[in-house]
Design a protein around this motif. Structure first.
Motif, PDB file in Angstrom:
ATOM      1  N   GLU A  26      23.952   6.795 -37.960  1.00 26.27           N
ATOM      2  CA  GLU A  26      25.206   7.506 -37.681  1.00 26.27           C
ATOM      3  C   GLU A  26      26.406   6.668 -38.111  1.00 26.27           C
ATOM      4  OE1 GLU A  26      25.083   8.257 -33.536  1.00 26.27           O
ATOM      5  OE2 GLU A  26      23.566   9.839 -33.666  1.00 26.27           O
ATOM      6  N   LEU A  27      26.349   5.382 -37.840  1.00 31.68           N
ATOM      7  CA  LEU A  27      27.445   4.496 -38.235  1.00 31.68           C
ATOM      8  C   LEU A  27      27.540   4.403 -39.759  1.00 31.68           C
ATOM      9  CD1 LEU A  27      26.951   1.676 -35.578  1.00 31.68           C
ATOM     10  CD2 LEU A  27      29.039   3.036 -35.876  1.00 31.68           C
ATOM     11  N   ALA A  28      26.395   4.307 -40.433  1.00 30.58           N
ATOM     12  CA  ALA A  28      26.400   4.252 -41.891  1.00 30.58           C
ATOM     13  C   ALA A  28      26.987   5.529 -42.481  1.00 30.58           C
ATOM     14  CB  ALA A  28      24.984   4.022 -42.419  1.00 30.58           C
ATOM     15  N   ASP A  29      26.636   6.668 -41.909  1.00 32.63           N
ATOM     16  CA  ASP A  29      27.148   7.951 -42.374  1.00 32.63           C
ATOM     17  C   ASP A  29      28.657   8.040 -42.147  1.00 32.63           C
ATOM     18  OD1 ASP A  29      27.198  10.540 -43.363  1.00 32.63           O
ATOM     19  OD2 ASP A  29      26.458  11.446 -41.518  1.00 32.63           O
ATOM     20  N   LEU A  43      18.707   9.746 -46.670  1.00 31.30           N
ATOM     21  CA  LEU A  43      18.468   9.723 -45.229  1.00 31.30           C
ATOM     22  C   LEU A  43      19.249  10.793 -44.476  1.00 31.30           C
ATOM     23  CD1 LEU A  43      18.415   5.860 -44.615  1.00 31.30           C
ATOM     24  CD2 LEU A  43      16.458   7.420 -44.625  1.00 31.30           C
ATOM     25  N   THR A  44      20.380  11.225 -45.038  1.00 37.65           N
ATOM     26  CA  THR A  44      21.223  12.228 -44.365  1.00 37.65           C
ATOM     27  C   THR A  44      21.117  13.609 -44.989  1.00 37.65           C
ATOM     28  OG1 THR A  44      23.149  11.743 -45.770  1.00 37.65           O
ATOM     29  CG2 THR A  44      22.902  10.447 -43.729  1.00 37.65           C
ATOM     30  N   GLY A  45      20.584  13.684 -46.206  1.00 35.39           N
ATOM     31  CA  GLY A  45      20.547  14.948 -46.914  1.00 35.39           C
ATOM     32  C   GLY A  45      21.867  15.339 -47.551  1.00 35.39           C
ATOM     33  N   LYS A  46      22.819  14.401 -47.595  1.00 35.72           N
ATOM     34  CA  LYS A  46      24.145  14.688 -48.159  1.00 35.72           C
ATOM     35  C   LYS A  46      24.208  14.159 -49.590  1.00 35.72           C
ATOM     36  CE  LYS A  46      26.197  14.446 -43.545  1.00 35.72           C
ATOM     37  NZ  LYS A  46      27.146  13.746 -42.632  1.00 35.72           N
ATOM     38  N   GLN A  47      23.930  15.041 -50.532  1.00 33.08           N
ATOM     39  CA  GLN A  47      23.806  14.658 -51.933  1.00 33.08           C
ATOM     40  C   GLN A  47      25.096  14.109 -52.516  1.00 33.08           C
ATOM     41  OE1 GLN A  47      21.107  14.425 -53.609  1.00 33.08           O
ATOM     42  NE2 GLN A  47      21.891  14.077 -55.682  1.00 33.08           N
ATOM     43  N   VAL A  48      26.228  14.422 -51.910  1.00 36.68           N
ATOM     44  CA  VAL A  48      27.517  13.971 -52.437  1.00 36.68           C
ATOM     45  C   VAL A  48      27.568  12.456 -52.536  1.00 36.68           C
ATOM     46  CG1 VAL A  48      28.635  13.943 -50.153  1.00 36.68           C
ATOM     47  CG2 VAL A  48      30.038  14.182 -52.223  1.00 36.68           C
ATOM     48  N   TYR A  49      26.907  11.761 -51.626  1.00 37.66           N
ATOM     49  CA  TYR A  49      26.909  10.298 -51.669  1.00 37.66           C
ATOM     50  C   TYR A  49      26.263   9.796 -52.957  1.00 37.66           C
ATOM     51  CZ  TYR A  49      28.121  10.145 -46.650  1.00 37.66           C
ATOM     52  OH  TYR A  49      28.736  10.273 -45.433  1.00 37.66           O
ATOM     53  N   TYR A  50      25.115  10.374 -53.288  1.00 39.34           N
ATOM     54  CA  TYR A  50      24.428   9.953 -54.520  1.00 39.34           C
ATOM     55  C   TYR A  50      25.269  10.308 -55.740  1.00 39.34           C
ATOM     56  CZ  TYR A  50      20.465   8.781 -57.500  1.00 39.34           C
ATOM     57  OH  TYR A  50      19.659   8.175 -58.417  1.00 39.34           O
ATOM     58  N   ASP A  51      25.779  11.514 -55.759  1.00 38.61           N
ATOM     59  CA  ASP A  51      26.472  12.002 -56.948  1.00 38.61           C
ATOM     60  C   ASP A  51      27.724  11.183 -57.256  1.00 38.61           C
ATOM     61  OD1 ASP A  51      24.526  13.914 -57.149  1.00 38.61           O
ATOM     62  OD2 ASP A  51      25.737  15.533 -56.276  1.00 38.61           O
ATOM     63  N   LYS A  52      28.484  10.850 -56.222  1.00 33.57           N
ATOM     64  CA  LYS A  52      29.719  10.085 -56.433  1.00 33.57           C
ATOM     65  C   LYS A  52      29.418   8.688 -56.974  1.00 33.57           C
ATOM     66  CE  LYS A  52      33.023  12.839 -54.691  1.00 33.57           C
ATOM     67  NZ  LYS A  52      34.274  13.237 -55.395  1.00 33.57           N
ATOM     68  N   ALA A  53      28.446   8.018 -56.372  1.00 33.63           N
ATOM     69  CA  ALA A  53      28.114   6.661 -56.801  1.00 33.63           C
ATOM     70  C   ALA A  53      27.460   6.664 -58.174  1.00 33.63           C
ATOM     71  CB  ALA A  53      27.205   5.988 -55.773  1.00 33.63           C
ATOM     72  N   LYS A  54      26.630   7.657 -58.446  1.00 31.22           N
ATOM     73  CA  LYS A  54      25.983   7.753 -59.763  1.00 31.22           C
ATOM     74  C   LYS A  54      27.023   8.022 -60.848  1.00 31.22           C
ATOM     75  CE  LYS A  54      22.590   8.614 -62.793  1.00 31.22           C
ATOM     76  NZ  LYS A  54      21.653   9.724 -62.587  1.00 31.22           N
ATOM     77  N   ARG A  55      27.980   8.886 -60.571  1.00 28.83           N
ATOM     78  CA  ARG A  55      29.026   9.176 -61.549  1.00 28.83           C
ATOM     79  C   ARG A  55      29.784   7.909 -61.919  1.00 28.83           C
ATOM     80  NH1 ARG A  55      34.778  12.150 -60.624  1.00 28.83           N
ATOM     81  NH2 ARG A  55      35.382  12.352 -62.815  1.00 28.83           N
ATOM     82  N   LEU A  70      25.302   2.325 -55.795  1.00 23.83           N
ATOM     83  CA  LEU A  70      24.347   3.430 -55.796  1.00 23.83           C
ATOM     84  C   LEU A  70      23.127   3.176 -54.912  1.00 23.83           C
ATOM     85  CD1 LEU A  70      23.531   6.201 -56.768  1.00 23.83           C
ATOM     86  CD2 LEU A  70      22.685   5.177 -58.895  1.00 23.83           C
ATOM     87  N   LEU A  71      22.675   1.950 -54.790  1.00 19.60           N
ATOM     88  CA  LEU A  71      21.544   1.692 -53.897  1.00 19.60           C
ATOM     89  C   LEU A  71      21.865   2.149 -52.478  1.00 19.60           C
ATOM     90  CD1 LEU A  71      20.149  -1.849 -54.850  1.00 19.60           C
ATOM     91  CD2 LEU A  71      19.067   0.370 -55.245  1.00 19.60           C
ATOM     92  N   GLU A  72      23.058   1.786 -51.999  1.00 16.08           N
ATOM     93  CA  GLU A  72      23.434   2.104 -50.627  1.00 16.08           C
ATOM     94  C   GLU A  72      23.770   3.589 -50.466  1.00 16.08           C
ATOM     95  OE1 GLU A  72      24.083  -2.123 -51.612  1.00 16.08           O
ATOM     96  OE2 GLU A  72      24.839  -0.261 -52.498  1.00 16.08           O
ATOM     97  N   TYR A  73      24.618   4.113 -51.341  1.00 18.47           N
ATOM     98  CA  TYR A  73      25.009   5.520 -51.210  1.00 18.47           C
ATOM     99  C   TYR A  73      23.851   6.448 -51.542  1.00 18.47           C
ATOM    100  CZ  TYR A  73      29.788   4.313 -50.186  1.00 18.47           C
ATOM    101  OH  TYR A  73      30.904   3.826 -49.559  1.00 18.47           O
ATOM    102  N   GLY A  74      22.991   6.034 -52.443  1.00 19.43           N
ATOM    103  CA  GLY A  74      21.806   6.828 -52.729  1.00 19.43           C
ATOM    104  C   GLY A  74      20.860   6.869 -51.551  1.00 19.43           C
ATOM    105  N   THR A  75      20.641   5.729 -50.909  1.00 25.08           N
ATOM    106  CA  THR A  75      19.803   5.684 -49.711  1.00 25.08           C
ATOM    107  C   THR A  75      20.423   6.524 -48.604  1.00 25.08           C
ATOM    108  OG1 THR A  75      18.941   3.490 -50.265  1.00 25.08           O
ATOM    109  CG2 THR A  75      18.808   4.166 -47.961  1.00 25.08           C
ATOM    110  N   LEU A  76      21.741   6.426 -48.429  1.00 22.27           N
ATOM    111  CA  LEU A  76      22.419   7.227 -47.415  1.00 22.27           C
ATOM    112  C   LEU A  76      22.247   8.718 -47.696  1.00 22.27           C
ATOM    113  CD1 LEU A  76      24.221   7.165 -44.892  1.00 22.27           C
ATOM    114  CD2 LEU A  76      26.217   7.109 -46.421  1.00 22.27           C
TER     115      LEU A  76
END
Length: 465
Positions: A147-150, A201-213, A192-198
């Motif tokens: 929850e804190l990471a999110d 774990l949360t199902g919020k794809q926006v984290y992966y997409d932003k860091a990957k971009r 991307l390692l951290e935001y991708g993992t987040l």
């Protein structure tokens, strides 16, 4: 000291010509360690972690870090983010320090609050705080950590709102305001390692997409020969420093290309790593009579412009080993070890062409230990245990004090500095411990370490590309 007549590898070395005292003292080492000796070393590392942790607990509890000489707390910003407890928690878990880990986790669960009107540095907060929270959540199942990471991730997302998609250097955790358009590849491409993992774990794809971009935006701005520079403006996408290398400011950008390919099965990252590695080895590798080094070049032409290698560069043998280039990794690690023994402990920067120290600081960095750990995992060559013994002995001799371990302001004089950063708990002591601990302590092949040594589990499906 440009000519070294070495008969056997460093660590158990016989010199055919007289050598400086620092080298001679490093020579008489055992060729191997028994399981009992390794267990004893692991025990000693664990004991010294506790020594430093007890110092933090007594003099800086609830703050970001302990200043070990003045015995005073230190906070990065106006409000503490509990950086040392968050950064050190997974190390305590791996070491089996259950009472200490439980106490730190309770402090984090109840006291850590990211709703603070203050600007924080995107890179450091991501690798230390988010990486630490995610890793410890995976090790404990404590949902409060996720929850804190999110919450942290949500507050950090505005940093990606630049015209290029590359993150600003600072973001306000309360308002979402951003500042600092001048950045570098490491700060842009090591998220991307951290935001991708987040995201997983949360199902919020926006984290992966932003860091990957952001990673892709950086890669697209590499030169025609495949190199990146040391400085870039995230608003214009223009380079502000065209110096290429593997040094701090660039280092973990390359590291994350490979590690994201592994952790997320991301084929884009795999391709970007393979192409980048070829350019690095072509233009930055520098074979000298005293060993293999990596220097600096003009990112556009590949022309060498400097011969500096330092404590942060010493991460690269680990990355080479992880990528399968074990021979080159071993050669570079030998050079790193040569640098360490030049003054009995490594400087922050060395002119390897002249074997002269450029920056004499030692901030308790872990990278050379990290590389020894990786190489020992892959080769089981006992010389890496010998290296680990050397690193530990140096820390004990030059950095230990009555409440912890202090950085050095000058490795030549061994003058201490009033600093013990959280990465000492997260990385330096973790890698030392894992080097000597039984392999069952952590299944190396089931995790990927972020650049702060937080292990993230490799249990995700392929990324959406």
């Amino acid at each position: 000291m440009r000519r070294l007549s070495v008969l056997v590898f460093l660590g158990c070395v016989l010199f055919s010509t007289p050598m400086p005292l620092a080298f001679a003292q490093a020579a008489p080492q055992p060729l191997s360690m028994t399981d009992q000796q390794k267990a004893e070393m692991a025990r000693r590392v664990r004991q010294e972690f506790l020594h430093a942790w007890d110092g933090y607990r007594q003099y800086a509890w609830g703050h970001d870090a302990l200043k070990p000489l003045s015995k005073k707390p230190h906070d990065w910003y106006a409000h503490s983010l509990l950086m040392t407890p968050v950064d050190g928690l997974d190390t305590m878990i791996l070491m089996g320090l259950t009472p200490q880990a439980d106490e730190a986790r309770k402090l984090i669960d109840t006291q850590l609050n990211f709703d603070q009107d203050m600007y924080v540095k995107d890179f450091e907060i991501t690798i230390r705080m988010m990486g630490g929270l995610l890793s410890s959540y995976q090790l404990t199942g404590d949902k409060r950590l996720l929850e804190l990471a999110d919450d942290l991730g949500r507050r950090m997302l505005p940093m990606f709102n630049s015209p290029t998609g590359m993150p600003y250097e600072y973001v306000n955790l309360h308002t979402g305001a951003v500042r600092g358009p001048n950045s570098n590849p490491a700060e842009v491409g090591s998220l991307l390692l951290e935001y991708g993992t987040l995201a997983r774990l949360t199902g919020k794809q926006v984290y992966y997409d932003k860091a990957k971009r952001a990673v892709v935006a950086m890669y697209k701005r590499q030169s025609k020969i495949g190199l990146v520079g040391l400085g870039i403006n995230v608003e214009t996408g223009k380079w502000t420093d065209r110096t290429a290398g593997i040094m701090g400011g660039i280092d973990s950008y390359y590291e994350y290309l490979l590690k994201c390919a592994i952790l997320f099965n991301d084929k884009d990252c795999e391709r970007m790593w393979n192409e980048s590695a070829a350019a690095i080895n072509k233009y930055l590798a520098d074979q000298r009579p005293n060993g293999l080094w990596y220097g600096q070049a003009n990112m556009g032409t590949g022309k060498r412009i400097a011969t500096y290698y330092g404590a942060l560069d010493a991460f690269f043998p680990a990355v080479l080993a992880l990528g399968g280039d074990r021979e080159r990794a071993a050669k570079l690690q030998d050079s790193s070890y040569l640098m360490w023994n030049l003054a009995g402990i490594e400087p922050d920067s060395l002119n390897y062409a002249a074997m002269q120290i450029k920056d004499a600081n030692y901030p308790l960095r872990p990278e050379i230990i990290e590389s020894a750990y990786y190489l020992y995992h892959y080769t089981h060559d006992p010389k890496y245990l010998v290296m680990g013994q050397t690193f530990f002995d140096s820390l004990m001799k030059y950095c230990r004090n009555d409440v912890g371990f202090a950085a050095l302001s000058d490795v030549r004089t061994k003058q201490k500095a009033d600093s013990m950063e959280s990465f000492f708990f997260a990385e330096t002591m973790k890698y030392l411990y894992l080097l000597f601990a039984p392999p069952s302590t952590l299944d190396f092949d089931s995790i990927v370490f972020n650049t702060e040594a937080h292990p993230l589990k490799r249990n995700f499906t392929a990324a959406s590309n």
